[in-house]
Enzyme design. Structure first.
Site, PDB file in Angstrom:
ATOM      1  N   ASP A   1      13.749 -16.104  -3.443  1.00 48.24           N
ATOM      2  CA  ASP A   1      12.770 -15.065  -3.106  1.00 48.24           C
ATOM      3  C   ASP A   1      13.409 -14.158  -2.057  1.00 48.24           C
ATOM      4  O   ASP A   1      14.614 -14.271  -1.751  1.00 48.24           O
ATOM      5  CB  ASP A   1      11.434 -15.679  -2.667  1.00 48.24           C
ATOM      6  CG  ASP A   1      11.496 -16.311  -1.275  1.00 48.24           C
ATOM      7  OD1 ASP A   1      12.603 -16.417  -0.704  1.00 48.24           O
ATOM      8  OD2 ASP A   1      10.434 -16.704  -0.753  1.00 48.24           O
TER       9      ASP A   1
ATOM     10  N   CYS B   1      14.721 -20.196  -0.757  1.00 53.90           N
ATOM     11  CA  CYS B   1      13.677 -19.358  -0.163  1.00 53.90           C
ATOM     12  C   CYS B   1      13.885 -19.408   1.351  1.00 53.90           C
ATOM     13  O   CYS B   1      14.956 -19.794   1.814  1.00 53.90           O
ATOM     14  CB  CYS B   1      12.271 -19.774  -0.621  1.00 53.90           C
ATOM     15  SG  CYS B   1      11.676 -21.375  -0.060  1.00 53.90           S
TER      16      CYS B   1
ATOM     17  N   THR C   1      12.522 -21.357   3.692  1.00 47.68           N
ATOM     18  CA  THR C   1      12.676 -22.749   4.139  1.00 47.68           C
ATOM     19  C   THR C   1      13.286 -23.661   3.085  1.00 47.68           C
ATOM     20  O   THR C   1      13.735 -24.758   3.406  1.00 47.68           O
ATOM     21  CB  THR C   1      11.296 -23.335   4.478  1.00 47.68           C
ATOM     22  OG1 THR C   1      10.490 -23.257   3.291  1.00 47.68           O
ATOM     23  CG2 THR C   1      10.627 -22.588   5.621  1.00 47.68           C
TER      24      THR C   1
ATOM     25  N   HIS D   1      22.433 -40.564  -6.617  1.00 49.10           N
ATOM     26  CA  HIS D   1      21.296 -41.477  -6.751  1.00 49.10           C
ATOM     27  C   HIS D   1      20.155 -40.907  -7.589  1.00 49.10           C
ATOM     28  O   HIS D   1      19.490 -41.649  -8.305  1.00 49.10           O
ATOM     29  CB  HIS D   1      20.725 -41.827  -5.371  1.00 49.10           C
ATOM     30  CG  HIS D   1      21.652 -42.668  -4.542  1.00 49.10           C
ATOM     31  ND1 HIS D   1      21.205 -43.501  -3.548  1.00 49.10           N
ATOM     32  CD2 HIS D   1      22.999 -42.804  -4.564  1.00 49.10           C
ATOM     33  CE1 HIS D   1      22.238 -44.121  -2.986  1.00 49.10           C
ATOM     34  NE2 HIS D   1      23.345 -43.698  -3.584  1.00 49.10           N
TER      35      HIS D   1
ATOM     36  N   HIS E   1      19.628 -46.756 -10.521  1.00 50.30           N
ATOM     37  CA  HIS E   1      19.260 -45.351 -10.306  1.00 50.30           C
ATOM     38  C   HIS E   1      18.643 -44.754 -11.572  1.00 50.30           C
ATOM     39  O   HIS E   1      17.679 -43.984 -11.486  1.00 50.30           O
ATOM     40  CB  HIS E   1      20.476 -44.551  -9.851  1.00 50.30           C
ATOM     41  CG  HIS E   1      20.973 -44.978  -8.501  1.00 50.30           C
ATOM     42  ND1 HIS E   1      20.136 -45.104  -7.420  1.00 50.30           N
ATOM     43  CD2 HIS E   1      22.204 -45.339  -8.067  1.00 50.30           C
ATOM     44  CE1 HIS E   1      20.825 -45.496  -6.368  1.00 50.30           C
ATOM     45  NE2 HIS E   1      22.089 -45.661  -6.734  1.00 50.30           N
TER      46      HIS E   1
HETATM   47  C1  RB5 Z   1       8.439 -16.210   2.620  1.00 46.36           C
HETATM   48  O1  RB5 Z   1       8.088 -15.583   3.793  1.00 46.36           O
HETATM   49  C2  RB5 Z   1       8.489 -17.722   2.814  1.00 46.36           C
HETATM   50  O2  RB5 Z   1       7.197 -18.217   2.936  1.00 46.36           O
HETATM   51  C3  RB5 Z   1       9.212 -18.381   1.676  1.00 46.36           C
HETATM   52  O3  RB5 Z   1      10.494 -17.856   1.578  1.00 46.36           O
HETATM   53  C4  RB5 Z   1       9.380 -19.886   1.763  1.00 46.36           C
HETATM   54  O4  RB5 Z   1       9.902 -20.252   2.996  1.00 46.36           O
HETATM   55  C5  RB5 Z   1       8.241 -20.688   1.367  1.00 46.36           C
HETATM   56  O5  RB5 Z   1       8.287 -21.942   1.366  1.00 46.36           O
END
Ligand code: RB5
Length: 142
Positions: free
Chosen positions: A7, A64, A66, A97, A133
């Site tokens: 994203d 993304c 996080t 695994h 596994h």
């Molecule tokens: C976008 O701002 C952020 O929420 C997205 O990239 C991600 O971290 C969501 O889990």
């Protein structure tokens, strides 16, 4: 073939990952996004997950902000085992695994240098093929 998806939050790191894949001559199919304009991570998670389960791509990389949202979304697709990794040990272990087929990372969590090392570990480590596994992976699918 490696499926790529991110994203807007993941886009800056995805550019670095692509730079590495190009240098290493690793083939990929990029499902977007292609800019830092705000967008919805499930769209790209589902595109990459679909390419894995339909056999078009062997593994995927999702990024993304996080790595959390995009991995949660990918793991809703049957047959996907997306692993959120921010260290090389986990990237290697999840291949050995869990036979993870998607690597997820957070661009706001990890720097480009480490991220590229994580990608290398993920792509270069084979599944152990050990009975215990395989049994556990099958239990996830049931
Ligand atoms: C976008 O701002 C952020 O929420 C997205 O990239 C991600 O971290 C969501 O889990």
């Amino acid at each position: 073939m490696i499926a790529l998806g991110c994203d807007h939050g993941g886009y800056p790191l995805m550019k670095e990952v692509i730079k590495y894949l190009d240098e290493a001559k690793i083939e990929y199919k990029n499902f977007g996004t292609y800019s830092e304009d705000s967008c919805d991570y499930p769209v790209f998670a589902k595109a990459v997950a679909g390419a894995i389960v339909n056999g078009e791509c062997e593994k995927g990389i999702l990024i993304c902000g996080t790595g959390i949202g995009i991995s949660i979304a990918a793991n809703k697709v049957k047959g996907v085992r997306a692993a959120l990794c921010h260290d090389c040990f986990s990237a290697k272990a999840t291949r050995q695994h869990n036979d993870a087929n998607i690597l997820a990372m957070g661009a706001r969590v990890v720097g480009a240098g480490l991220a590229v090392e994580i990608v290398k570990n993920f792509l270069e480590t084979p599944f152990s093929n050990e009975e215990r596994h395989i049994r556990r992976i099958n239990m996830i699918e049931d």
